[in-house]
Design a protein around this motif. Structure first.
Motif, PDB file in Angstrom:
ATOM      1  N   TYR A  70       0.792  -1.020  -0.021  1.00 16.64           N
ATOM      2  CA  TYR A  70       0.138  -0.041   0.204  1.00 16.64           C
ATOM      3  C   TYR A  70       0.778   1.187   0.058  1.00 16.64           C
ATOM      4  O   TYR A  70       0.765   2.079  -0.898  1.00 16.64           O
ATOM      5  N   SER A  85      -5.135   0.209  -1.480  1.00 22.69           N
ATOM      6  CA  SER A  85      -5.714   0.230   0.141  1.00 22.69           C
ATOM      7  C   SER A  85      -4.949  -0.862   0.683  1.00 22.69           C
ATOM      8  O   SER A  85      -4.462  -1.683   0.114  1.00 22.69           O
ATOM      9  N   GLU A 128      -6.425  -4.150  -0.410  1.00 21.07           N
ATOM     10  CA  GLU A 128      -6.124  -4.622  -1.840  1.00 21.07           C
ATOM     11  C   GLU A 128      -4.581  -5.352  -1.510  1.00 21.07           C
ATOM     12  O   GLU A 128      -4.213  -5.970  -2.123  1.00 21.07           O
ATOM     13  N   GLY A 138      -5.593   3.218   5.328  1.00 25.12           N
ATOM     14  CA  GLY A 138      -5.891   2.163   4.537  1.00 25.12           C
ATOM     15  C   GLY A 138      -7.489   2.121   3.925  1.00 25.12           C
ATOM     16  O   GLY A 138      -7.758   1.078   3.320  1.00 25.12           O
TER      17      GLY A 138
END
Length: 438
Positions: free
Chosen positions: A281, A288, A291, A438
């Motif tokens: 990230y 995020s 992710e 995040g």
């Protein structure tokens, strides 16, 4: 400007100017300020503390006491991670190749273990032929070619930190939050990091024993990074029990290999994925943290992280056959199981005592430069909250000498507490700073 005036100013609790801090650090690094004055300065900081601005200035002065790397011709964003030290912490062995395989080059300089905490460099030296000492030019070339490097700290990066730390170690000034923060962050800045994930350990097996102290250290380092234009996240994680199952150098390499091959202990795998998610990230590979977590999981399960680790080992001269067949790594002569003394639930599995048992076996050192035995160590079979029956194995001890085995058993007998009533497992992560990222 005179060194004694700077010492007196800090002794009296006054705030030092950036020029005074830079003068003192540069003078000590060049040998113009003697050890006894530097020791007095450290003790004044220990008792009087430093403001966030002073700590940032100290960090910058220490970082620029030597060479500062610029790796932007290799990667647009350079990401690093740092753990404040723990027992069974072999996270870098997994996270560096994992993040690199996900498309974000990672060049990490690590240290050796001291006392009950292990060191990444010691673990890597369990692999026959693995070169931990690289020149800056070799470091850069491998990062460009392979995308992953794990080596020892270069002597020309942040030399002031090495000189100050040697004094802190013998003058009782190690547990100072501004000095710890400046030490860690100066090395990261000197190594060229734009974004840094800090794994701040808290608990019995960490240098920060309380959540309050861990939070204060984490916040100070995040503040330093922000003041110097870096993106920084601190993850405050548990070290009241060992991370994973393996404690000891070759044993931890085996556990890292198992994790890279989509196996390994659940708590260790979870921790690696957490740290990797934040790195991906911060490095811009994920939009995020969630992710980043998905990308890390996919990279691990695909086998790409394992292949990157193989490439890293080969590039640094390690015997790849040893990691492909981990049973070829160093092995101890004596293997003994330690059974549970009663039925019940594990209430404590104290990381410090397990770490000291490993030191007793020869897996760690009590002073810098002491040789270690890569084969010895401990496997921890139960964690806090787990049920256990009398006679079931709590530990498997790998030793090369009977007398060392007996000493380790004494430490391990103090590591465990069992009770009849069930208890919840310990949390993996307590909090992150800044909160809600995040």
């Amino acid at each position: 400007m005179r060194a004694v005036e700077i010492i007196e100013k800090k002794r009296d609790g006054d705030e030092l100017s950036p020029e005074e801090i830079r003068f003192f650090v540069e003078g000590f690094t060049r040998g113009e300020i003697p050890d006894y004055q530097a020791a007095a300065f450290l003790m004044a900081v220990y008792f009087r503390g430093m403001t966030p601005r002073e700590t940032a200035d100290l960090t910058l002065a220490m970082a620029y006491s030597g060479r500062v790397l610029d790796l932007h011709d290799i990667a647009p964003v350079v990401v690093d991670k740092h753990s404040t030290g723990g027992v069974g912490d072999k996270v870098s062995l997994v996270v560096v190749p994992l993040v690199a395989a996900a498309g974000l080059p990672v060049g990490k300089m690590s240290g050796r273990g001291l006392s009950f905490t292990g060191g990444t460099i010691d673990k890597l030296e369990s692999i026959r032929g693995f070169r931990v000492e690289l020149t800056v030019e070799e470091f850069r070339e491998q990062l460009r070619r392979v995308g992953a490097v794990l080596c020892g700290q270069s002597a020309d990066l942040a030399p002031a930190d090495g000189k100050f730390y040697a004094l802190r170690d013998v003058t009782g000034t190690v547990p100072s939050i501004p000095l710890i923060a400046a030490s860690i962050m100066s090395k990261k800045i000197a190594a060229g990091a734009d974004a840094i994930v800090l794994d701040v350990k808290v608990g019995n097996g960490a240098f920060m024993k309380t959540l309050e102290d861990a939070r204060a250290l984490a916040q100070r380092m995040v503040d330093i990074g922000s003041a110097l234009g870096r993106r920084v996240v601190a993850v405050i994680s548990d070290m009241n029990q060992p991370l994973g199952e393996a404690v000891g150098n070759a044993l931890e390499v085996k556990e890292a290999i198992a994790t890279l091959r989509s196996d390994g202990p659940r708590d260790f795998r979870e921790h690696c994925l957490t740290i990797a998610a934040y790195m991906l990230y911060l490095g811009g590979r994920a939009g995020s943290v969630a992710e980043g977590r998905r990308l890390a999981e996919e990279t691990l399960s695909s086998g790409a992280a394992w292949e990157k680790f193989r490439a890293l080992v080969a590039a640094q001269g390690g015997e790849v056959e040893q990691i492909e067949e981990p049973e070829r790594l160093p092995r101890a002569r004596l293997i003994r199981e330690i059974p549970a003394p009663a039925d019940g639930y594990i209430v404590e599995m104290r990381a410090y005592e397990v770490g000291m048992a490993a030191v007793a076996l020869g897996a760690g050192r009590t002073k810098k430069g002491e040789p270690i035995d890569p084969a010895v160590g401990i496997l921890v079979h139960r964690k806090v909250g787990d049920p256990v029956r009398r006679g079931e194995p709590l530990f498997t001890v790998h030793a090369n000498a009977e007398e060392r085995l007996a000493e380790a058993q004494a430490w391990l007998s103090r590591a465990v507490r069992i009770q009849e009533a069930p208890v919840p497992p310990l949390p993996h992560v307590y909090e992150t700073i800044p909160a809600g990222i995040g």
